[in-house]
Motif scaffolding. Sequence first.
Motif, short mmCIF file in Angstrom:
data_model
loop_
_atom_site.label_atom_id
_atom_site.label_comp_id
_atom_site.label_asym_id
_atom_site.label_seq_id
_atom_site.Cartn_x
_atom_site.Cartn_y
_atom_site.Cartn_z
N ARG A 100 39.31 46.56 35.57
CA ARG A 100 40.40 46.28 36.52
C ARG A 100 41.73 46.91 36.13
O ARG A 100 42.80 46.37 36.39
N LYS A 101 41.66 48.06 35.47
CA LYS A 101 42.88 48.78 35.07
C LYS A 101 42.92 50.19 35.66
O LYS A 101 43.76 50.98 35.27
N GLY A 102 41.99 50.51 36.57
CA GLY A 102 41.98 51.82 37.20
C GLY A 102 41.17 52.88 36.46
O GLY A 102 41.06 54.01 36.92
N TYR A 103 40.58 52.51 35.33
CA TYR A 103 39.83 53.48 34.56
C TYR A 103 38.58 53.98 35.29
O TYR A 103 38.23 55.15 35.21
N THR A 105 38.03 54.35 38.50
CA THR A 105 38.42 55.31 39.54
C THR A 105 38.75 56.66 38.93
O THR A 105 38.30 57.71 39.41
N LYS A 106 39.52 56.66 37.85
CA LYS A 106 39.91 57.91 37.19
C LYS A 106 38.69 58.60 36.57
O LYS A 106 38.53 59.82 36.69
N VAL A 138 35.93 51.51 43.33
CA VAL A 138 35.93 52.79 42.60
C VAL A 138 35.34 53.90 43.47
O VAL A 138 35.91 54.99 43.60
N ASN A 141 37.57 54.57 46.57
CA ASN A 141 38.81 55.24 46.16
C ASN A 141 38.60 56.73 45.89
O ASN A 141 39.55 57.50 45.89
#
Length: 168
Positions: A100-103, A105-106, A138, A141
């Motif tokens: 839940r920190k955007g990792y 998706t990146k 994810v 996005n």
Amino acid sequence: MKLIRPDRKYIQSYIEANEEDEMFRPHVERRFNNPETIIERAYNFEHGINLPINYVRATTFWLIDNEKFIGEISIRHELNSFLINYDGHIGYEIRQSECRKGYGTKMLSMALMYCKETLNLHKVLITCDDDNIGSIKVIENNGGILENKVQNRLPRGNVTTRRYWINI
């Protein structure tokens, strides 16, 4: 932040991620591979050496941020009849403490560049369980378009699987 192939330099951090997985999810299938064999296993899968029956070549990357193992992503070079229905081209996991920190998706975004530039794929299939809100976000996005949902009988029971395509 970088994607690298599994590397002994980060094996301790990988072991810590395994321990987190065991602590937070004690009664489910392990997310990460055995730390003692992950480097050799990743090499063999990427080069098609001693693949189990019905497996395809796959490249494994680790997401590293500030010298810490964050997650793992496996990119299958092609689809067979099992992968087209269940797992798709890409599978990934983020260590429990970094969710839940955007990792995710990146990491997927970075992996899609490898798919396009190295594997010459123009679209990829990614699947997730229907109740996995994190993976749904994810995938969406990163441009994932839901094709359908299918019912699968897996060892862990009946599961509804979402099948997404991403054009790259």
